[in-house]
Write an enzyme that holds these catalytic residues in place. Structure first.
Site, mmCIF file in Angstrom:
data_model
loop_
_atom_site.group_PDB
_atom_site.id
_atom_site.type_symbol
_atom_site.label_atom_id
_atom_site.label_comp_id
_atom_site.label_asym_id
_atom_site.label_seq_id
_atom_site.Cartn_x
_atom_site.Cartn_y
_atom_site.Cartn_z
ATOM 1 N N GLU A 48 0.874 -1.163 0.003
ATOM 2 C CA GLU A 48 -0.075 0.071 -0.039
ATOM 3 C C GLU A 48 0.948 1.195 -0.070
ATOM 4 O O GLU A 48 1.886 1.248 0.271
ATOM 5 C CB GLU A 48 -0.929 0.103 1.323
ATOM 6 C CG GLU A 48 -1.722 1.282 1.759
ATOM 7 C CD GLU A 48 -2.893 0.927 2.606
ATOM 8 O OE1 GLU A 48 -2.861 0.085 3.449
ATOM 9 O OE2 GLU A 48 -3.842 1.662 2.551
ATOM 10 N N ASN B 152 -12.250 -1.507 -1.023
ATOM 11 C CA ASN B 152 -11.422 -1.990 0.162
ATOM 12 C C ASN B 152 -12.329 -1.688 1.403
ATOM 13 O O ASN B 152 -12.510 -0.461 1.643
ATOM 14 C CB ASN B 152 -10.044 -1.193 0.165
ATOM 15 C CG ASN B 152 -9.446 -1.876 1.633
ATOM 16 O OD1 ASN B 152 -9.008 -3.062 1.769
ATOM 17 N ND2 ASN B 152 -9.185 -0.794 2.366
ATOM 18 N N GLU B 153 -12.503 -2.414 2.291
ATOM 19 C CA GLU B 153 -13.039 -2.451 3.769
ATOM 20 C C GLU B 153 -14.248 -1.439 3.490
ATOM 21 O O GLU B 153 -14.272 -0.411 4.120
ATOM 22 C CB GLU B 153 -11.927 -1.853 4.672
ATOM 23 C CG GLU B 153 -10.916 -3.166 5.010
ATOM 24 C CD GLU B 153 -10.138 -2.847 6.050
ATOM 25 O OE1 GLU B 153 -10.061 -1.861 6.810
ATOM 26 O OE2 GLU B 153 -9.372 -3.857 6.448
ATOM 27 N N TYR C 38 -6.572 -9.227 11.430
ATOM 28 C CA TYR C 38 -5.492 -8.959 11.790
ATOM 29 C C TYR C 38 -5.026 -9.689 13.201
ATOM 30 O O TYR C 38 -5.901 -9.799 14.033
ATOM 31 C CB TYR C 38 -5.113 -7.384 12.023
ATOM 32 C CG TYR C 38 -4.652 -6.768 10.555
ATOM 33 C CD1 TYR C 38 -3.482 -6.881 10.059
ATOM 34 C CD2 TYR C 38 -5.733 -6.136 9.756
ATOM 35 C CE1 TYR C 38 -3.189 -6.242 8.733
ATOM 36 C CE2 TYR C 38 -5.342 -5.647 8.741
ATOM 37 C CZ TYR C 38 -4.006 -5.698 8.131
ATOM 38 O OH TYR C 38 -3.991 -5.329 7.067
ATOM 39 N N GLU D 58 -5.835 -9.423 3.596
ATOM 40 C CA GLU D 58 -4.912 -8.696 4.570
ATOM 41 C C GLU D 58 -5.196 -9.705 5.639
ATOM 42 O O GLU D 58 -6.014 -9.897 6.291
ATOM 43 C CB GLU D 58 -5.571 -7.259 4.751
ATOM 44 C CG GLU D 58 -5.576 -6.243 3.733
ATOM 45 C CD GLU D 58 -6.052 -4.677 4.352
ATOM 46 O OE1 GLU D 58 -5.624 -4.390 5.194
ATOM 47 O OE2 GLU D 58 -6.244 -4.164 3.299
ATOM 48 N N GLN E 277 2.342 -6.205 5.369
ATOM 49 C CA GLN E 277 2.569 -5.763 4.008
ATOM 50 C C GLN E 277 4.012 -6.067 3.530
ATOM 51 O O GLN E 277 4.841 -6.148 4.579
ATOM 52 C CB GLN E 277 2.379 -4.320 3.738
ATOM 53 C CG GLN E 277 0.792 -3.803 4.201
ATOM 54 C CD GLN E 277 0.506 -2.411 3.724
ATOM 55 O OE1 GLN E 277 1.146 -1.725 3.080
ATOM 56 N NE2 GLN E 277 -0.872 -2.098 3.971
HETATM 57 O O1 AHR Z 1 -2.975 -2.696 6.198
HETATM 58 C C1 AHR Z 1 -3.206 -1.250 6.812
HETATM 59 C C2 AHR Z 1 -4.678 -1.237 6.803
HETATM 60 O O2 AHR Z 1 -5.344 -1.979 7.332
HETATM 61 C C3 AHR Z 1 -5.299 -1.190 5.412
HETATM 62 O O3 AHR Z 1 -4.963 -0.011 4.894
HETATM 63 C C4 AHR Z 1 -6.589 -1.243 5.690
HETATM 64 O O4 AHR Z 1 -7.370 -2.037 4.879
HETATM 65 C C5 AHR Z 1 -6.672 -2.058 6.937
HETATM 66 O O5 AHR Z 1 -7.839 -1.731 7.868
#
Ligand code: AHR
Length: 488
Positions: A26, A173-174, A240, A297, A346
């Site tokens: 990103e 995205n999201e 995450y 992600e 990332q």
């Molecule tokens: O990876 C960091 C961020 O996490 C991304 O921009 C977003 O899609 C997610 O919330």
């Protein structure tokens, strides 16, 4: 008891899509700028602006697909700002990430140049949140059309005659969060509208990716599958791993206790529940498995390294991250019938990065080495495994997956125990194990590579195994990930 990994080489599952080993880059912190791209005039060795050391490192782990330009950045990104002469590219403030000036010097042409150098597929995530249908449609046209249109002529004028035939195409995205705070009903309709005008050009068929749920938002998956499954090829999932459940106190990437180590692994294990839950909903709406799941992600998220910009999400990486990576990759392999892609967040200098850079220096993280140990699974056929093992801190001590390609069996296995080696027996049916080799990554749970000590954690050949009547028997050290290659 020792751990037993049981598999039958005649019982083959789905092909493990190589894209499970995908990455995400990103416009965030030093992922693109400084990490992947330094510009043609940089003293750092580069080819057309892409850092040679990083490109070579990523080629070594066979990065199959790269997602770009975001993330949250994607829904504020206007592609036309990033094409054409550098001096006339629009400058903007990256409001999501650190409020720094984005000069758009890395744009569409540069991203596709990077993918060309890596030999990977591009996955472009387009803007729904603050974009327009026309803008998205014209980006696809710019990328993929051969027609003599004004949009295509612009591509020609910018130095690219042939279409790139980009396949992987994300629509927002999201969208439940930074991509527009939409409700699933609204997003499903928006997806259908935007998607309608994203045309297929020539023989290229877009692989259409809809924004899926955040973690355990089952309702999002339900509504999306009900209303948009017919129109898309895949939906996404974001999850995450934090050591805590508290986004304001996530914890240090490098200084943590064994208790925090296990807490992190417990949180990452939630991915299993998420896959099972979302896949059950997908099965209900799409029993034929026409729609894939893309975990675009995933990875660890800690407090940033002291003294760094909080908006840059720069964190170090230890053997704990290696164990998180091994667990998730083994899990994705095991769900290869539906999980068609995954993109760790990332690639460089951001979150669970495989590469860290500092000026002209580069460090490969423990997570990088896990991708190296797992690369033989790419496009191999899954061989389902059952693992019988002890529990440690309520977690299975050993996790594993296996695949077969060109007559070679690859088993990847991790011993998550922080301080206890474990005897592991690989019980393989219908395979005559003639030649075995093992590569291993192991270290203290906090072990890491730094710019001062770049090779503290590295893969090494492992000879501590034997082939007995029981199978391949090895003692996995504490906190270890192994690749076991068995030739017939
Ligand atoms: O990876 C960091 C961020 O996490 C991304 O921009 C977003 O899609 C997610 O919330």
């Amino acid at each position: 008891m020792s751990a037993k990994i049981k598999l039958d080489a005649a019982n083959l599952g789905a092909v493990i899509n190589r894209n499970i080993y995908g990455h995400f880059s990103e416009h965030l912190g030093r992922c693109i700028y400084g990490g992947l791209f330094v510009g043609k005039d940089s003293p750092i060795p580069n080819v057309n602006g892409m850092r040679t050391d990083v490109v070579e490192a990523l080629k070594h782990i066979k990065v199959p697909v790269l997602r770009w330009p975001g993330g949250c950045f994607a829904d504020e990104y206007h592609w036309e700002d990033g094409v054409g002469p550098q001096e006339s590219r629009k400058r903007m403030v990256n409001t999501n990430w650190g409020g720094v000036v984005e000069d758009n010097s890395f744009g569409t042409h540069e991203f596709l140049e990077l993918c060309g150098q890596l030999g990977c597929e591009p996955y472009i995530n387009a803007n729904v949140g603050s974009g327009t249908v026309r803008e998205m449609a014209e980006w696809v046209e710019y990328l993929n059309s051969e027609g003599d249109s004004t949009v295509v002529k612009k591509r020609w004028a910018n130095g690219r005659k042939d279409p790139w035939n980009v396949k992987y195409w994300g629509v927002g995205n999201e969208s439940w969060g930074c991509g527009g705070n939409m409700r699933p009903e609204y997003y499903a309709d928006e997806f259908r509208r935007y998607n309608t005008y994203c045309r297929n050009y020539g023989a290229n068929r877009l692989f259409r990716i809809a924004c899926g749920p955040n973690a355990d938002d089952w309702n999002w998956t339900e509504v999306l599958m009900k209303n948009a499954a017919y129109h898309c090829d895949a939906i996404t999932l974001h999850y995450y791993t934090l050591p805590t459940n508290d986004w304001s106190h996530k914890g240090s990437a490098t200084e943590f206790t064994a208790a925090e180590y296990y807490a992190t692994l417990k949180h990452t294990r939630k991915m299993e529940t998420l896959l099972d839950g979302h896949l059950a909903i997908m099965d209900k709406h799409d029993p034929a498995h026409k729609v894939g799941l893309i975990v675009d992600e995933w990875g660890t998220w800690y407090d940033v390294e002291p003294g760094t910009n909080p908006g840059f999400l720069y964190q170090q990486n230890t053997m704990r991250d290696a164990m998180v990576a091994a667990f998730n990759l083994n899990l994705f392999n095991s769900h290869a019938d539906r999980v068609v892609m995954a993109n760790i967040a990332q690639t460089v200098n951001v979150l669970q990065a495989v590469v860290l850079t500092d000026g002209d220096q580069m460090v490969l993280t423990p997570t990088y080495h896990v991708f190296d140990l797992f690369k033989a699974h790419q496009d191999a056929q899954l061989v389902p495994v059952t693992v019988a093992c002890n529990q440690v801190e309520t977690l299975p001590q050993v996790n594993a997956s296996a695949s077969l390609k060109d007559g070679v069996l690859t088993v990847t296995a991790a011993n998550i125990a922080a301080d206890k080696a474990e005897k592991v027996v690989l019980d393989i049916e219908n395979f005559d194990a003639k030649q075995v080799s093992v590569r291993i990554l192991t270290g203290d749970i906090c072990a890491k590579n730094t710019f001062e000590d770049q090779h503290a954690v590295e893969i090494r050949d492992f000879t501590g195994f034997e082939v007995t009547d029981e199978g391949v028997v090895l003692t996995l050290p504490a906190c270890a990930v192994a690749e076991i290659t068995v030739r017939g």
